[in-house]
Enzyme design. Structure first.
Site, PDB file in Angstrom:
ATOM      1  CE  LYS A  41      93.320  42.907 -14.062  1.00 27.25           C
ATOM      2  NZ  LYS A  41      91.518  42.298 -14.637  1.00 27.25           N
TER       3      LYS A  41
ATOM      4  CG  ASP B 133      90.657  46.817 -17.380  1.00 32.82           C
ATOM      5  OD1 ASP B 133      90.169  46.678 -18.991  1.00 32.82           O
ATOM      6  OD2 ASP B 133      90.233  45.958 -16.830  1.00 32.82           O
TER       7      ASP B 133
ATOM      8  CE  LYS C  95      86.834  48.257 -17.207  1.00 33.11           C
ATOM      9  NZ  LYS C  95      86.091  46.651 -16.814  1.00 33.11           N
TER      10      LYS C  95
ATOM     11  CG  ASP D   1      92.499  45.628 -13.602  1.00 37.82           C
ATOM     12  OD1 ASP D   1      91.763  44.662 -12.829  1.00 37.82           O
ATOM     13  OD2 ASP D   1      92.101  44.747 -15.473  1.00 37.82           O
TER      14      ASP D   1
ATOM     15  CG  ASP E 262      86.670  45.226 -20.440  1.00 40.71           C
ATOM     16  OD1 ASP E 262      87.400  45.564 -19.614  1.00 40.71           O
ATOM     17  OD2 ASP E 262      85.436  45.876 -19.063  1.00 40.71           O
TER      18      ASP E 262
ATOM     19  CD  GLU F  31      91.831  43.562 -18.484  1.00 38.34           C
ATOM     20  OE1 GLU F  31      90.561  43.429 -18.477  1.00 38.34           O
ATOM     21  OE2 GLU F  31      91.787  44.110 -17.288  1.00 38.34           O
TER      22      GLU F  31
ATOM     23  NE  ARG G 232      88.534  36.867 -18.882  1.00 44.28           N
ATOM     24  CZ  ARG G 232      86.837  35.957 -18.813  1.00 44.28           C
ATOM     25  NH1 ARG G 232      86.341  35.089 -18.960  1.00 44.28           N
ATOM     26  NH2 ARG G 232      86.709  36.527 -17.616  1.00 44.28           N
TER      27      ARG G 232
HETATM   28  N1  BES Z   1      89.515  44.083 -14.028  1.00 45.40           N
HETATM   29  C1  BES Z   1      88.479  43.919 -14.507  1.00 45.40           C
HETATM   30  C2  BES Z   1      86.808  43.637 -13.486  1.00 45.40           C
HETATM   31  C3  BES Z   1      86.366  44.092 -12.486  1.00 45.40           C
HETATM   32  C4  BES Z   1      85.419  45.159 -13.219  1.00 45.40           C
HETATM   33  C5  BES Z   1      87.011  44.203 -11.044  1.00 45.40           C
HETATM   34  C6  BES Z   1      85.039  46.235 -11.939  1.00 45.40           C
HETATM   35  C7  BES Z   1      86.090  45.184  -9.921  1.00 45.40           C
HETATM   36  C8  BES Z   1      85.214  46.134 -10.712  1.00 45.40           C
HETATM   37  C9  BES Z   1      88.189  43.242 -15.513  1.00 45.40           C
HETATM   38  O1  BES Z   1      89.462  43.167 -16.546  1.00 45.40           O
HETATM   39  C10 BES Z   1      87.018  42.978 -16.429  1.00 45.40           C
HETATM   40  O2  BES Z   1      87.131  44.135 -16.656  1.00 45.40           O
HETATM   41  N2  BES Z   1      86.389  42.002 -16.565  1.00 45.40           N
HETATM   42  C11 BES Z   1      84.909  42.107 -17.722  1.00 45.40           C
HETATM   43  C12 BES Z   1      84.917  40.818 -17.871  1.00 45.40           C
HETATM   44  C13 BES Z   1      83.940  40.209 -18.965  1.00 45.40           C
HETATM   45  C14 BES Z   1      84.515  41.069 -20.183  1.00 45.40           C
HETATM   46  C15 BES Z   1      83.757  38.821 -18.875  1.00 45.40           C
HETATM   47  C16 BES Z   1      83.654  41.965 -16.037  1.00 45.40           C
HETATM   48  O3  BES Z   1      83.489  41.722 -15.537  1.00 45.40           O
HETATM   49  O4  BES Z   1      82.853  42.816 -16.619  1.00 45.40           O
HETATM   50 ZN    ZN Z   2      90.982  43.851 -15.660  1.00 47.58          ZN
HETATM   51 MN    MN Z   3      88.694  44.481 -18.311  1.00 41.86          MN
END
Ligand code: BES
Ligand code: ZN
Ligand code: MN
Length: 513
Positions: free
Chosen positions: A268, A273, A280, A291, A350, A352, A354
């Site tokens: 990825k 992000d 966020k 990210d 968010d 994204e 996947r």
């Molecule tokens: N890059 C983030 C995941 C992340 C968040 C990694 C904080 C490390 C620390 C990912 O793109 C994301 O935002 N995931 C969301 C998914 C949710 C919206 C289902 C998450 O984990 O909050």
């Molecule tokens: Zn992300």
């Molecule tokens: Mn995200």
């Protein structure tokens, strides 16, 4: 930093510094014992005076030691001798190298490889020493105008092995350690760079320059128009919200026979992000420059593989773009069509990672992979589930998951499996499209993997969620380079078992004749 292997007794080393262990309470290691004998009890006297208890992490530097040919002697506290763990051994090496670097010595001969570590052999200890030393000496100061340079830094570490017959084994361990450290260091550098410098184009440029450096490595970068032609509607929908163009990096390392199916790594590469329209919160948002650590570690493992010239075919595929809010960005509720043809309802912009991974995972089908491993900072939920010590692993092929977990154990870059049971798939239901991009609050890491599993049915696949392991926050904020050691170990293990099957087959046919 340079490493080499040597055998020979400590009192005879003409070195700027000999490094030996002391156990608690005031017990000499074999090398320290030898130095003590050669000096009529000089070290015993030092210990008796109470200057060194042997406590883990303590060090004592002695100049012009009696009975030795070295200029200095560094005593390193190792704690109690019984059952020294991996973590303790790393601390021992860490304290030794930190002290050596601060001292005037630029070269040292180290006897800490003789210390017994529970369940670990000489090869492991040598390799860990190399990896740990490079870890300690790593600095993320490329963007600082004033660097706190050490006047006489440690330049060379000579690691000793007990017998001449151990030299080859030790040298192989050094080579592996250096290759892994090189990959880790690349992954850290890329991870630590800010989003305004490490853009998708920058990542692509780095991959291309790796391609120029290694002759078995061929790197191609697919541009927006090509991604459109391929029908990567999910990936492109994320990229739309940014002024930076998306890229798909395809790096092919050909070290194995032409017909051999490749190992495919997918990383990825979200270079920042912000969450998109589902933006966020501001706190610690800077950390979302990390990210792209999946991409960075895939490039790191690829580099280690090139350095070691492994006899394997390895393909690295990296979808890279930014996830920002913008007039053109995805909106919650938008429906896009992925390269696989499946439609996706984007309920949270968010989620994204996947979306960019699913198209990359469909794309790699054309390489008829033996296995596919994707690596991603995919879910905050993984940090809640496993904390920051283990990467999450999920997959559709048990032997692959098993091999990754065991590579994690032996490399000391550990991972832990989470279940990918069918029951969890029920959380992915959309009223308007084939699949939503989120599965609710519960089991967030698992439902993210369930989402990916809809795109990986045609091959053996595992997913690594490195949200908790790719970087550390707080005072020591920085990328870790994980899981480069795990992935490289996995590749090394594969080559070894390949060779075993080949040589046992050879024996079988020879037997028949
Ligand atoms: N890059 C983030 C995941 C992340 C968040 C990694 C904080 C490390 C620390 C990912 O793109 C994301 O935002 N995931 C969301 C998914 C949710 C919206 C289902 C998450 O984990 O909050
Ligand atoms: Zn992300
Ligand atoms: Mn995200």
């Amino acid at each position: 930093m340079e490493f080499s292997i040597k055998s020979g007794s400590p009192e005879k080393q003409r070195s700027a510094c000999v490094v030996v262990g002391v156990f608690e309470p005031r017990r000499l290691s074999p090398a320290a014992e030898a130095l003590d004998k050669a000096s009529d009890g000089f070290l015993s006297t030092v210990l008796r005076r109470g200057d060194m208890e042997g406590k883990l992490g303590k060090t004592l530097l002695i100049h012009n030691p009696q009975g030795a040919m070295a200029d200095r002697m560094l005593l390193v506290g190792c704690g109690r001798e019984r059952d020294i763990s991996d973590k303790q051994y790393r601390e021992i090496i860490g304290s030794a190298v930190t002290r050596l670097d601060e001292t005037g010595t630029m070269e040292a001969t180290c006897y800490l490889t003789e210390i017994n570590v529970k369940g670990r052999d000489l090869h492991w200890k040598v390799r860990q020493t190399v990896e740990c030393s490079r870890e300690i000496l790593y600095r993320a100061d490329s963007l600082k105008t004033k660097k706190d340079d050490i006047r006489r830094p440690l330049r060379k570490l000579i690691l000793t092995v007990p017998r001449r017959s151990d030299l080859a084994n030790g040298e192989r361990a050094v080579r592996e350690g250096e290759a892994i450290a090189e990959g880790v260091s690349l992954a850290k550098d890329l991870g630590n760079l800010p989003g305004n410098i490490c853009t998708p184009a920058y990542l692509a440029k780095q991959a291309v320059s790796q391609g120029k450096k290694y002759n078995k490595l061929n790197v191609e970068v697919l541009q927006q128009a090509q991604l459109e032609k391929l029908g990567m509607g999910a990936f492109l929908s994320v990229a739309k919200g940014s002024r930076e163009a998306p890229h798909l990096i395809v790096a092919e390392y050909k070290g194995g026979p032409a017909k051999q199916k490749p190992v495919v790594l997918v990383g990825k590469g979200i270079t920042f992000d912000a969450g998109g329209i589902s933006i966020k919160p501001a706190a610690a948002m800077d950390e979302m420059k990390y990210d792209m650590c999946g991409a960075a570690t895939v490039l790191g493992a690829l580099t280690a593989c090139c350095e070691l010239q492994l006899p394997i075919n390895l393909l690295a595929v990296i979808p890279t773009c930014e996830n920002l809010p913008d007039g053109a960005a995805n909106k919650p509720g938008d429906i896009v069509t992925s390269m696989s043809g499946q439609t996706i309802e984007i309920l949270n912009t968010d989620a994204e990672g996947r979306l960019i991974l699913c198209d990359a995972l469909t794309y790699v089908e054309r390489f008829s992979p033996d296995v596919v491993i994707d690596v991603a900072t995919l879910t905050g939920a993984c940090v809640i589930a496993l904390g920051r010590h283990a990467s999450g692993v999920l997959g559709n092929h048990h032997p692959l998951v098993h091999d990754l977990l065991s590579a994690g154990k032996s490399s000391g870059d550990r991972a832990w499996e989470l279940p990918l049971w069918d029951e969890y798939q029920d959380q992915l239901k959309s009223n308007f499209a084939d699949i939503p991009n989120i599965g609710g609050r519960e089991g967030g890491t698992i439902t993210a993997a369930c989402f990916l599993s809809r795109f990986t049915k045609k091959y053996h696949w595992a997913h690594m969620d490195i949200a908790g392991t790719a970087w550390v926050s707080g005072e020591k904020k920085g990328a870790t380079g994980r899981p480069v050691p795990l992935l490289t170990q996995y590749l090394i293990d594969r080559c070894e078992s390949q060779q075993q099957t080949r040589s046992s087959k050879g024996k079988a046919t020879r037997g028949k004749k």
